[in-house]
Each structure stands twice: as structure tokens, then as C-alpha cells.
Enzyme design. Structure first.
Site, PDB file in Angstrom:
ATOM      1  N   ARG A   1       6.989  -7.802  -1.518  1.00 30.90           N
ATOM      2  CA  ARG A   1       5.851  -7.581  -2.414  1.00 30.90           C
ATOM      3  C   ARG A   1       4.834  -8.722  -2.308  1.00 30.90           C
ATOM      4  O   ARG A   1       3.618  -8.488  -2.317  1.00 30.90           O
ATOM      5  CB  ARG A   1       6.353  -7.453  -3.857  1.00 30.90           C
ATOM      6  CG  ARG A   1       5.229  -7.268  -4.880  1.00 30.90           C
ATOM      7  CD  ARG A   1       5.808  -6.859  -6.231  1.00 30.90           C
ATOM      8  NE  ARG A   1       4.747  -6.591  -7.194  1.00 30.90           N
ATOM      9  CZ  ARG A   1       4.482  -7.353  -8.258  1.00 30.90           C
ATOM     10  NH1 ARG A   1       5.205  -8.444  -8.496  1.00 30.90           N
ATOM     11  NH2 ARG A   1       3.515  -7.021  -9.079  1.00 30.90           N
TER      12      ARG A   1
ATOM     13  N   HIS B   1       0.880  -8.523  -1.637  1.00 33.77           N
ATOM     14  CA  HIS B   1      -0.123  -9.106  -2.542  1.00 33.77           C
ATOM     15  C   HIS B   1      -0.942 -10.193  -1.848  1.00 33.77           C
ATOM     16  O   HIS B   1      -2.081 -10.449  -2.232  1.00 33.77           O
ATOM     17  CB  HIS B   1       0.555  -9.648  -3.809  1.00 33.77           C
ATOM     18  CG  HIS B   1       0.944  -8.563  -4.760  1.00 33.77           C
ATOM     19  ND1 HIS B   1       1.061  -8.753  -6.124  1.00 33.77           N
ATOM     20  CD2 HIS B   1       1.232  -7.256  -4.553  1.00 33.77           C
ATOM     21  CE1 HIS B   1       1.410  -7.607  -6.701  1.00 33.77           C
ATOM     22  NE2 HIS B   1       1.536  -6.699  -5.775  1.00 33.77           N
TER      23      HIS B   1
ATOM     24  N   ASN C   1       0.219 -10.478 -10.810  1.00 30.19           N
ATOM     25  CA  ASN C   1       1.153 -11.450 -10.246  1.00 30.19           C
ATOM     26  C   ASN C   1       1.904 -12.277 -11.285  1.00 30.19           C
ATOM     27  O   ASN C   1       3.051 -12.655 -11.069  1.00 30.19           O
ATOM     28  CB  ASN C   1       0.396 -12.434  -9.335  1.00 30.19           C
ATOM     29  CG  ASN C   1      -0.090 -11.771  -8.057  1.00 30.19           C
ATOM     30  OD1 ASN C   1       0.562 -10.883  -7.524  1.00 30.19           O
ATOM     31  ND2 ASN C   1      -1.251 -12.199  -7.569  1.00 30.19           N
TER      32      ASN C   1
ATOM     33  N   HIS D   1       8.964   0.612  -2.371  1.00 26.10           N
ATOM     34  CA  HIS D   1       9.638   0.646  -3.674  1.00 26.10           C
ATOM     35  C   HIS D   1      11.047   1.225  -3.580  1.00 26.10           C
ATOM     36  O   HIS D   1      11.656   1.524  -4.602  1.00 26.10           O
ATOM     37  CB  HIS D   1       8.791   1.422  -4.691  1.00 26.10           C
ATOM     38  CG  HIS D   1       7.545   0.672  -5.084  1.00 26.10           C
ATOM     39  ND1 HIS D   1       6.596   1.191  -5.938  1.00 26.10           N
ATOM     40  CD2 HIS D   1       7.090  -0.564  -4.748  1.00 26.10           C
ATOM     41  CE1 HIS D   1       5.618   0.312  -6.100  1.00 26.10           C
ATOM     42  NE2 HIS D   1       5.886  -0.758  -5.394  1.00 26.10           N
TER      43      HIS D   1
HETATM   44  C1  HEM Z   1       0.850   1.957  -3.956  1.00 24.29           C
HETATM   45  C2  HEM Z   1       0.450   1.070  -4.818  1.00 24.29           C
HETATM   46  C3  HEM Z   1       1.394   0.095  -5.450  1.00 24.29           C
HETATM   47  C4  HEM Z   1       1.514  -0.146  -6.774  1.00 24.29           C
HETATM   48  C5  HEM Z   1       0.708   0.485  -7.885  1.00 24.29           C
HETATM   49  C6  HEM Z   1       2.567  -1.118  -6.932  1.00 24.29           C
HETATM   50  C7  HEM Z   1       2.977  -1.626  -8.131  1.00 24.29           C
HETATM   51  C8  HEM Z   1       4.111  -2.367  -8.324  1.00 24.29           C
HETATM   52  C9  HEM Z   1       4.597  -2.840  -9.591  1.00 24.29           C
HETATM   53  C10 HEM Z   1       3.913  -2.646 -10.938  1.00 24.29           C
HETATM   54  C11 HEM Z   1       5.767  -3.479  -9.370  1.00 24.29           C
HETATM   55  C12 HEM Z   1       6.666  -4.138 -10.408  1.00 24.29           C
HETATM   56  C13 HEM Z   1       6.361  -5.624 -10.505  1.00 24.29           C
HETATM   57  C14 HEM Z   1       7.154  -6.267 -11.608  1.00 24.29           C
HETATM   58  O1  HEM Z   1       7.046  -5.796 -12.746  1.00 24.29           O
HETATM   59  O2  HEM Z   1       7.865  -7.246 -11.348  1.00 24.29           O
HETATM   60  C15 HEM Z   1       6.031  -3.426  -7.956  1.00 24.29           C
HETATM   61  C16 HEM Z   1       7.125  -3.966  -7.345  1.00 24.29           C
HETATM   62  C17 HEM Z   1       7.305  -3.994  -5.989  1.00 24.29           C
HETATM   63  N1  HEM Z   1       6.395  -3.603  -5.033  1.00 24.29           N
HETATM   64 FE1  HEM Z   1       4.764  -2.483  -5.375  1.00 24.29          FE
HETATM   65  N2  HEM Z   1       3.060  -1.436  -5.709  1.00 24.29           N
HETATM   66  C18 HEM Z   1       2.372  -0.737  -4.768  1.00 24.29           C
HETATM   67  C19 HEM Z   1       2.522  -0.837  -3.396  1.00 24.29           C
HETATM   68  C20 HEM Z   1       3.416  -1.675  -2.781  1.00 24.29           C
HETATM   69  C21 HEM Z   1       3.422  -1.981  -1.375  1.00 24.29           C
HETATM   70  C22 HEM Z   1       2.385  -1.480  -0.371  1.00 24.29           C
HETATM   71  C23 HEM Z   1       4.470  -2.806  -1.152  1.00 24.29           C
HETATM   72  C24 HEM Z   1       4.921  -3.458   0.122  1.00 24.29           C
HETATM   73  C25 HEM Z   1       4.661  -3.009   1.315  1.00 24.29           C
HETATM   74  C26 HEM Z   1       5.141  -2.985  -2.412  1.00 24.29           C
HETATM   75  C27 HEM Z   1       6.306  -3.681  -2.591  1.00 24.29           C
HETATM   76  C28 HEM Z   1       6.924  -3.853  -3.817  1.00 24.29           C
HETATM   77  C29 HEM Z   1       8.266  -4.371  -3.964  1.00 24.29           C
HETATM   78  C30 HEM Z   1       9.220  -4.719  -2.842  1.00 24.29           C
HETATM   79  C31 HEM Z   1       8.495  -4.480  -5.332  1.00 24.29           C
HETATM   80  C32 HEM Z   1       9.746  -5.041  -6.036  1.00 24.29           C
HETATM   81  C33 HEM Z   1       9.505  -6.517  -6.337  1.00 24.29           C
HETATM   82  C34 HEM Z   1      10.675  -7.226  -6.998  1.00 24.29           C
HETATM   83  O3  HEM Z   1      11.753  -6.648  -7.131  1.00 24.29           O
HETATM   84  O4  HEM Z   1      10.489  -8.397  -7.364  1.00 24.29           O
HETATM   85  N3  HEM Z   1       4.459  -2.314  -3.377  1.00 24.29           N
HETATM   86  N4  HEM Z   1       4.994  -2.758  -7.344  1.00 24.29           N
END
Ligand code: HEM
Ligand code: NAG
Ligand code: NAG
Ligand code: NAG
Ligand code: NAG
Ligand code: NAG
Ligand code: NAG
Ligand code: NAG
Ligand code: NAG
Ligand code: NAG
Length: 334
Positions: free
Chosen positions: A77, A81, A106, A204
Site C-alpha cells: 500500500r 501511495h 495516510n 486488497h
Molecule cells: C482502488 C482504489 C483504492 C482505494 C479506495 C483504497 C483504499 C484503501 C483503504 C481505505 C485501505 C485501509 C487503510 C487502513 O484503514 O489502514 C486500504 C488498504 C490497503 N490497500 Fe488500498 N485502496 C485502493 C487501491 C489500492 C491499490 C492500487 C493498492 C496496491 C497496488 C492497494 C493496496 C492496499 C493494501 C495492501 C492495503 C492493506 C494495508 C494494510 O494492511 O496495512 N490499494 N486501501
């Protein structure tokens, strides 16, 4: 038996299996004639200047996988970002009163900094002022996918680190409350089409999200596109009143640590966690079709994911860059 759970054991086996992959490559490059051509982002960029660069990053990812296997998701993530905001220039790693880290997308949710810091600290000893923080993050994101059971890809390198990190810029990051139209527009603004948006959302399949990012689907009424059993579970763990702001829930409720296509299968059962996840299935027949294709075909999704994340890793911006010297990647050079 030194391992008290099977997860640690699996991680240990992965490290044993993976690290030797790199050793022959590193040794060969030590012995081969020096190639003096330098390109901007190209594969095996550090072969001559720092042959152990990728192995050291991989080691840091592997070691920290023992302490917390969710760091892998955090790093993936963080790379996203980073790249979405001013290009992949490690601006997300800079600290300061108005840095990107303080932006709502973030603040208090990025994790895995330790991993990047261990890699950079080691690399500043082994080959000082050579390997950029942005490249370390890109390598670490790939290694995080691999250690979670996902595909391997060669990471083009040669990124420079930026000198600017501004919280306002991070507002370009997509919101978990977006619908398909908004998600599609957001990705289009970075040169990605709708299929690539659905493809990258599959990230995700690992990791977690804080209650506040999906409580819109629970209160005041339960979202009609949220599976009733999942809703009940989420409501008990994310109460409307007195919720612990640090509490996280798995984005993939079946295999949150494995980089598989389960994410897309979950969507068909209304088990996507965020609005921006489930909407890919429920909002638009084109994106729904794409999620079903990926749910049916792991290899097709993996191939699409690899192509899209390499493209993401090439998002440009830095016109004036540097190799950041701070062993923690937190401050620009003097
Ligand atoms: C499509 C639009 C996207 C939205 C709206 C989005 C939104 C989010 C949100 C709200 C979280 C939770 C963060 C938290 O509360 O800690 C999250 C987690 C995550 N996102 Fe996304 N995301 C998107 C696309 C992506 C992309 C493109 C990637 C990587 C290529 C990605 C990888 C991740 C990962 C791996 C997590 C888990 C992080 C953790 O466990 O600490 N996301 N995302
Ligand atoms: C670099 O990023 C900033 C902030 O996101 C943006 O305003 C600017 O247009 C970008 N420059 C290039 C060359 O992409
Ligand atoms: C980040 O979160 C902390 C703790 O919740 C809070 O004190 C701080 O004001 C937040 N910063 C920003 C810029 O929102
Ligand atoms: C951050 O960006 C905003 C909007 O572009 C600008 O108003 C502000 O001055 C910038 N902050 C810094 C510290 O450069
Ligand atoms: C998506 O959200 C935007 C902004 O809220 C709204 O204008 C638009 O009508 C929504 N589109 C769909 C298809 O729901
Ligand atoms: C989206 O981009 C991918 C990768 O470039 C390409 O293969 C695909 O055909 C594009 N899809 C659409 C609908 O344009
Ligand atoms: C809700 O999720 C369960 C698995 O957790 C699944 O068996 C069930 O079919 C889902 N319900 C719907 C309506 O898809
Ligand atoms: C789905 O997305 C495609 C591509 O953006 C768009 O052409 C189409 O109108 C959308 N369909 C619906 C039902 O929103
Ligand atoms: C789903 O996508 C595939 C491949 O792009 C296409 O051949 C098929 O016609 C689509 N099906 C629907 C129902 O849109
Ligand atoms: C996915 O597989 C299921 C079950 O085999 C099938 O019903 C469905 O049509 C397939 N969907 C796509 C988009 O290929």
C-alpha cells in the site's frame, strides 16, 4: 521445534527458498564485465553499483514477516501511495508537519516503515549513497507480494527520491467511499483504464482496513450490498460507539495473508469490505464482468496485476531528484 506456529514456519521456509534465488544473480554480476550504460528506470539497475541491493531488501522483508505478516500489505500500500502522489519518489516516507504522512489517507494507517528503514540502513553501510528510497520501496513491494504467495516480477529501478512532501497532494488518493465512476476517473487521471483499476484493486486480497473506512456500510443502516453475516460480525467488532480507532478488519475475509484471487471471489458473495471494493461487482456490468473473469482465472489476474503494478512503479514526477542519504529515508539531503 523453534517455531510456535505454522505461519512462522511457512515464512521461514519462504525465506529459505527465496533468498538463494538472488545469490547466483548477485554473484554473476560481481564477476561479469562492468556495463557502464546508465538508463533512468531499467531492470537490474544496481547490478554493478550495488549487486546485493535487492537481496538486502528481500532480507528485510523476510525478517519482518516473522514479527508481523501484515507488514507485507502495509508495504504494498505504501508503494501505491508513494507512486500516486508526485510519482514514485519516496515522498511518502518524508516526515514533517505537513508531509504526506499527515494526510487523512495516510495518517495512522501506513505500516511497515521498519522494513524500509532496515533495508536502507543496511544499504547505506554496504553501498552508501547508491540505492534510492523509492527503489527500495518498489523492490520491497514486489517482495511483499512474493512472500505472500503472489507472482514475482522484475522491478525496473533507477528512481530518484523527491525533496517535497505535501499533505495536500495526497488528496489525489482514491477514497474508500468512491463509486465506479469516481474510481475510474481517479485512475484515468494517472493514465490507468478501468480494467487496470479493477486489476490493481485486487491488491486488497491482502491486508486490513480500519473500522472508519467501512463503517459507512454499517451505520445507520446496513448497506444492501454487504453480506448479512459479514455485517453482523463487523458490527460487533466495530461498534458505532466507543469503537477502538486502531482496530482493523481483513480486506479479504477468507485469506487475508495470501496474494490470491480470493478478493474477486468474495465480491460475488458480497463480502468485499470497502464500498470501493464491492461496488466493482454491484455498480457496473463491465467491472462486474472483469471481477468474475479474475475470480475464475488466477493466472490472468496475476499477469494483469504484474503489468499494471510495473506501470504504476513507473509513474514519473521528480524533475530534481537525489539519492536520499538518511538511513531512515525520512529527511531530504542537506
Ligand atoms: C482502488 C482504489 C483504492 C482505494 C479506495 C483504497 C483504499 C484503501 C483503504 C481505505 C485501505 C485501509 C487503510 C487502513 O484503514 O489502514 C486500504 C488498504 C490497503 N490497500 Fe488500498 N485502496 C485502493 C487501491 C489500492 C491499490 C492500487 C493498492 C496496491 C497496488 C492497494 C493496496 C492496499 C493494501 C495492501 C492495503 C492493506 C494495508 C494494510 O494492511 O496495512 N490499494 N486501501
Ligand atoms: C508533480 O506532482 C505535483 C503534485 O502532485 C503536480 O502538481 C505536478 O504537476 C507533477 N509534475 C509532473 C511533471 O508530473
Ligand atoms: C493524525 O492522527 C493523530 C492521532 O489520531 C492526530 O492527533 C493528528 O491530529 C492527525 N493528524 C492529522 C494531520 O490529521
Ligand atoms: C502544499 O500544497 C498546497 C496546495 O498546493 C500549498 O498551498 C502549500 O503552500 C503547500 N505547502 C508547502 C509546505 O509547500
Ligand atoms: C458516483 O458518485 C458521484 C459523486 O457522488 C455522483 O455524482 C455520481 O452520480 C455517482 N455515480 C453513480 C453511477 O452512482
Ligand atoms: C486497458 O489497458 C490494458 C493494458 O494496457 C489493455 O490491455 C486493455 O486492453 C485496456 N482496456 C481497455 C478497456 O481499454
Ligand atoms: C455471504 O457469505 C457467505 C460466506 O461467508 C456465503 O456462503 C453466502 O452465500 C453469502 N451470501 C450471499 C447473499 O452471497
Ligand atoms: C461502466 O463503465 C464503463 C466504462 O467506464 C462505462 O462506459 C459504462 O457506462 C458504465 N456502465 C454503467 C452501468 O455505469
Ligand atoms: C466479459 O469480458 C470478456 C472479455 O473482455 C468478454 O469477452 C465478454 O463478452 C464480457 N461479458 C460480458 C457479459 O460483458
Ligand atoms: C466464471 O465461472 C463461472 C462458473 O464456472 C461461470 O458461471 C461464469 O460465467 C464465469 N464468468 C466469467 C466472466 O467468465
Amino acid at each position: 521445534m523453534i517455531f510456535n506456529n505454522s505461519l512462522c514456519y511457512t515464512a521461514f521456509l519462504r525465506i529459505l527458498v527465496l533468498i538463494p534465488n538472488y545469490l547466483p544473480l548477485a554473484l554473476t554480476s560481481l564477476l561479469s564485465p562492468i556495463d557502464t550504460t546508465v538508463a533512468s528506470t531499467t531492470f537490474r539497475y544496481y547490478d554493478t553499483s550495488c549487486p546485493l541491493a535487492e537481496a538486502i531488501v528481500q532480507f528485510a522483508v523476510g525478517i519482518y514477516h516473522f514479527t508481523d505478516p501484515f507488514f507485507a500489505a502495509g508495504i504494498l500500500r505504501m508503494h501505491f501511495h508513494d507512486c500516486w502522489v508526485r510519482g514514485c519518489d519516496a515522498s511518502v516516507l518524508l516526515v514533517g508537519p505537513d508531509s504526506e504522512q499527515t494526510a487523512p489517507a495516510n495518517n495512522n494507517s501506513l505500516r511497515g516503515f521498519e522494513v524500509i528503514q532496515l533495508a536502507k540502513t543496511t544499504l547505506e553501510i554496504v553501498c552508501p549513497r547508491t540505492v534510492s528510497c523509492a527503489d527500495i520501496l518498489a523492490f520491497a513491494a514486489r517482495d511483499s507480494v512474493v512472500i505472500s504467495g503472489g507472482p514475482y516480477w522484475d522491478v525496473p529501478a533507477g528512481r530518484f527520491d523527491g525533496r517535497v512532501s505535501n499533505a495536500t497532494d495526497a488528496n489525489i488518493l482514491p477514497s474508500p467511499f468512491f463509486n465506479v465512476t469516481q474510481l475510474t476517473e481517479n485512475f484515468a487521471s494517472k493514465g490507468f483504464n478501468q480494467t487496470e483499476m479493477v486489476t490493481l484493486s485486487g491488491a486488497h486480497t491482502i491486508g486490513q482496513a480500519h473500522c472508519g473506512t467501512f463503517s459507512n456500510r454499517l451505520y445507520p443502516t446496513v448497506d444492501k450490498t454487504l453480506n448479512a453475516s459479514l455485517a453482523t460480525k463487523l458490527k460487533s467488532e466495530c461498534p458505532q460507539l466507543g469503537a477502538d480507532p486502531n482496530f482493523r478488519q481483513d480486506l479479504d475475509i477468507v485469506t487475508p495473508l495470501y496474494f490470491d484471487n480470493q478478493y474477486y471471489k468474495n465480491l460475488a458473495e458480497f463480502n468485499g469490505l470497502l464500498t470501493s471494493d464491492e461496488t466493482l461487482y454491484t455498480d457496473n456490468s463491465t467491472t462486474k464482468n472483469t471481477t468474475q473473469i479474475f475470480a475464475n482465472n488466477t493466472l490472468e489476474w496475476q499477469a494483469a496485476f504484474v503489468a499494471a503494478i510495473i506501470k504504476m512503479g513507473n509513474l514519473p514526477n521528480v524533475t530534481v531528484g537525489e539519492i536520499r542519504e538518511d538511513p531512515l529515508c525520512q529527511v531530504v539531503n542537506a
